[in-house]
Design a protein around this motif. Structure first.
Motif, short mmCIF file in Angstrom:
data_model
loop_
_atom_site.label_atom_id
_atom_site.label_comp_id
_atom_site.label_asym_id
_atom_site.label_seq_id
_atom_site.Cartn_x
_atom_site.Cartn_y
_atom_site.Cartn_z
N ALA A 11 0.83 -1.20 0.00
CA ALA A 11 0.00 0.00 0.00
C ALA A 11 0.87 1.26 0.00
N GLU A 12 1.96 1.25 0.77
CA GLU A 12 2.89 2.38 0.78
C GLU A 12 3.49 2.60 -0.60
N ARG A 13 3.81 1.49 -1.27
CA ARG A 13 4.41 1.58 -2.61
C ARG A 13 3.43 2.23 -3.58
N GLU A 14 2.16 1.90 -3.47
CA GLU A 14 1.15 2.50 -4.34
C GLU A 14 1.01 3.99 -4.07
N VAL A 15 1.07 4.38 -2.81
CA VAL A 15 1.02 5.81 -2.46
C VAL A 15 2.24 6.52 -3.06
N GLU A 18 1.69 7.01 -6.76
CA GLU A 18 0.66 8.01 -7.07
C GLU A 18 1.12 9.43 -6.79
N TRP A 19 1.73 9.64 -5.62
CA TRP A 19 2.01 11.00 -5.17
C TRP A 19 3.42 11.48 -5.50
N HIS A 20 4.37 10.58 -5.60
CA HIS A 20 5.75 11.01 -5.83
C HIS A 20 6.25 10.73 -7.23
N ILE A 21 5.58 9.83 -7.96
CA ILE A 21 6.05 9.45 -9.29
C ILE A 21 5.09 9.96 -10.38
N ALA A 52 11.21 3.66 3.68
CA ALA A 52 11.51 3.22 2.31
C ALA A 52 10.70 3.96 1.25
N TYR A 53 9.48 4.34 1.56
CA TYR A 53 8.62 4.93 0.53
C TYR A 53 8.44 6.44 0.68
N ALA A 54 9.29 7.05 1.50
CA ALA A 54 9.40 8.51 1.48
C ALA A 54 10.15 8.91 0.22
N ASP A 55 9.78 10.04 -0.37
CA ASP A 55 10.46 10.45 -1.61
C ASP A 55 11.71 11.24 -1.25
#
Length: 217
Positions: A11-15, A18-21, A52-55
């Motif tokens: 779920a974090e990877r999907e966020v 969506e928001w950073h990529i 890990a999923y912070a940009d």
């Protein structure tokens, strides 16, 4: 704090996607699919894996960092990678970017200057046979495995190393940050057309210095 479950990380990877990529203009579906497929946390020290999923870039030891997800996506998209491409990945670091390129169908030769990081990356990438990690001076390329369809660098140098041009296939692309002056770097793409090259400016970035004979230190 309890460890995140696998489903939480998905779920974090999907966020992140969506928001950073996507929100920052990455449109190549193959890049997005590859970044969805590669678990970034598996390429990080346990001390920072929660982020890990912070940009943002994160420390991986030896004064080096893992690039922020957006930069990995931007580099992959700018490299115009196609299945079957032979890629030279300069600055293996954690191995995350090499894993993303491999997930896009590339055969990746990844070279790391710091022996300890190279060995850590080999372990992290041991289940990805399309990635080959080499310890050495990435600014010299790997002539024994050339020509490359793409050369992608995760460290900033003063100019495009001449050996990379020599090892680039006709139609091949180099994506790397150039140190224009202290505190300012420019991400560029160089495309080879026979004996000529074309340069595209991809914007301002901040990377660690490229080490080696044709690097900054």
């Amino acid at each position: 704090m309890a460890a995140s479950s696998g489903s939480d990380r998905v779920a974090e990877r999907e966020v992140m996607l969506e928001w950073h990529i996507r929100a920052r203009g990455i449109r190549d579906a193959r890049v997005l699919d590859a970044m969805r497929a590669v678990p970034r946390e598996q390429f990080l020290p346990a001390t920072v894996a929660a982020d890990a999923y912070a940009d943002s870039p994160l420390p991986i030891g030896h004064g080096q960092t893992i690039s922020q997800p957006y930069i990995v996506a931007l580099t992959a998209e700018a490299g115009r990678l196609q299945p079957g491409d032979r890629v030279l990945d300069v600055g293996t670091g954690s191995g995350y970017a090499a894993a993303v390129y491999a997930a896009m169908g590339a055969e990746v030769w990844s070279i790391e200057f710091v022996p300890e990081l190279a060995e850590q990356a080999r372990q992290a990438l041991r289940d990805i046979p399309a990635v080959h990690v080499v310890t050495g001076d990435g600014t010299l390329g790997l002539p024994e495995h050339a020509p490359f369809d793409a050369i992608l660098a995760a460290a900033a140098g003063p100019d495009i190393p001449a050996p990379w041009i020599d090892q680039l296939a006709d139609g091949g692309r180099i994506v790397m940050p150039l140190e224009r002056h202290a505190g300012w770097q420019q991400l560029v793409r160089v495309t080879r057309h026979g004996d000529d090259t074309a340069l595209d400016d991809l914007g301002a970035v901040r990377f660690v210095p490229l080490r080696g004979e044709h690097g900054l230190r």
